[in-house]
Design a protein around this motif. Sequence first.
Motif, mmCIF file in Angstrom:
data_model
loop_
_atom_site.group_PDB
_atom_site.id
_atom_site.type_symbol
_atom_site.label_atom_id
_atom_site.label_comp_id
_atom_site.label_asym_id
_atom_site.label_seq_id
_atom_site.Cartn_x
_atom_site.Cartn_y
_atom_site.Cartn_z
ATOM 1 N N VAL A 21 0.841 -1.197 0.000
ATOM 2 C CA VAL A 21 0.000 0.000 0.000
ATOM 3 C C VAL A 21 0.879 1.250 0.000
ATOM 4 C CG1 VAL A 21 -1.636 1.333 1.409
ATOM 5 C CG2 VAL A 21 -1.991 -1.120 1.050
ATOM 6 N N SER A 22 1.926 1.231 0.800
ATOM 7 C CA SER A 22 2.846 2.367 0.866
ATOM 8 C C SER A 22 3.497 2.634 -0.491
ATOM 9 C CB SER A 22 3.916 2.108 1.927
ATOM 10 O OG SER A 22 4.850 3.160 1.939
ATOM 11 N N ASN A 23 3.932 1.592 -1.174
ATOM 12 C CA ASN A 23 4.540 1.759 -2.493
ATOM 13 C C ASN A 23 3.559 2.352 -3.498
ATOM 14 O OD1 ASN A 23 6.967 0.714 -1.587
ATOM 15 N ND2 ASN A 23 6.514 -1.357 -2.292
ATOM 16 N N THR A 24 2.333 1.885 -3.465
ATOM 17 C CA THR A 24 1.312 2.411 -4.373
ATOM 18 C C THR A 24 1.031 3.881 -4.080
ATOM 19 O OG1 THR A 24 0.295 0.234 -4.596
ATOM 20 C CG2 THR A 24 -1.064 2.134 -5.185
ATOM 21 N N LEU A 25 0.895 4.216 -2.794
ATOM 22 C CA LEU A 25 0.640 5.603 -2.413
ATOM 23 C C LEU A 25 1.818 6.508 -2.762
ATOM 24 C CD1 LEU A 25 -1.158 5.184 1.013
ATOM 25 C CD2 LEU A 25 -2.163 5.902 -1.154
ATOM 26 N N SER A 26 3.019 5.996 -2.610
ATOM 27 C CA SER A 26 4.211 6.777 -2.947
ATOM 28 C C SER A 26 4.215 7.149 -4.421
ATOM 29 C CB SER A 26 5.465 5.981 -2.592
ATOM 30 O OG SER A 26 6.619 6.696 -2.957
ATOM 31 N N LEU A 27 3.878 6.198 -5.276
ATOM 32 C CA LEU A 27 3.792 6.494 -6.705
ATOM 33 C C LEU A 27 2.694 7.518 -6.988
ATOM 34 C CD1 LEU A 27 4.291 3.020 -8.379
ATOM 35 C CD2 LEU A 27 5.744 5.032 -8.637
ATOM 36 N N ALA A 28 1.556 7.364 -6.309
ATOM 37 C CA ALA A 28 0.441 8.288 -6.526
ATOM 38 C C ALA A 28 0.810 9.701 -6.108
ATOM 39 C CB ALA A 28 -0.790 7.815 -5.763
ATOM 40 N N GLU A 29 1.560 9.830 -5.020
ATOM 41 C CA GLU A 29 1.958 11.155 -4.540
ATOM 42 C C GLU A 29 2.884 11.867 -5.520
ATOM 43 O OE1 GLU A 29 1.772 10.427 0.292
ATOM 44 O OE2 GLU A 29 3.676 10.211 -0.772
ATOM 45 N N ASN A 30 3.609 11.097 -6.299
ATOM 46 C CA ASN A 30 4.545 11.689 -7.258
ATOM 47 C C ASN A 30 3.901 12.021 -8.602
ATOM 48 O OD1 ASN A 30 6.801 11.646 -5.540
ATOM 49 N ND2 ASN A 30 7.088 9.470 -5.944
ATOM 50 N N MET A 31 2.624 11.739 -8.745
ATOM 51 C CA MET A 31 1.930 12.025 -9.995
ATOM 52 C C MET A 31 1.545 13.485 -10.067
ATOM 53 S SD MET A 31 -0.661 8.935 -10.583
ATOM 54 C CE MET A 31 -0.455 7.527 -9.559
ATOM 55 N N GLU A 32 1.863 14.087 -11.176
ATOM 56 C CA GLU A 32 1.466 15.478 -11.378
ATOM 57 C C GLU A 32 0.054 15.521 -11.945
ATOM 58 O OE1 GLU A 32 4.187 17.909 -13.541
ATOM 59 O OE2 GLU A 32 5.913 16.890 -12.663
ATOM 60 N N GLY A 33 -0.757 16.401 -11.421
ATOM 61 C CA GLY A 33 -2.077 16.667 -11.985
ATOM 62 C C GLY A 33 -3.025 15.494 -11.998
#
Length: 132
Positions: free
Chosen positions: A70-82
């Motif tokens: 879950v942390s890895n998925t959220l980390s990727l989501a946080e780095n998404m622009e827009g």
Amino acid sequence: MVLLRRVIGDALRARRQGQHRTLREVSTAANVSLGYLSEIERGQKEASSELLAAICDALGARLSELLGEVSNTLSLAENMEGVLVPVDGQPAEAARQVATDGSVSVSVRQDSPLKATLHATRTKKRDVVYAA
């Protein structure tokens, strides 16, 4: 914005389905009602840490493994622009790939101005799909 309860629910569902187990089997093993487990998997209810631990135990997984995914998925989501900003010239409901790190690929589908669906595909020994 990605809801933690949806990412957790999707991770639990992916593990259960990967084991070819039914909601009924897991709910019985975890001592939680079938309906409540279904709501957790769909991200409609937030499970307590005790309940998450019981569900993980029923799935033969460690809580730390689940939370790591879950942390890895959220980390990727946080780095998404827009994530919540429609791409110019692209319909709001269109999907687009926004991030990948080799083992995880994330795409976003804009459902409405305030709702986006995150779809993360993780590859290890087997393919596991997480959606939020």
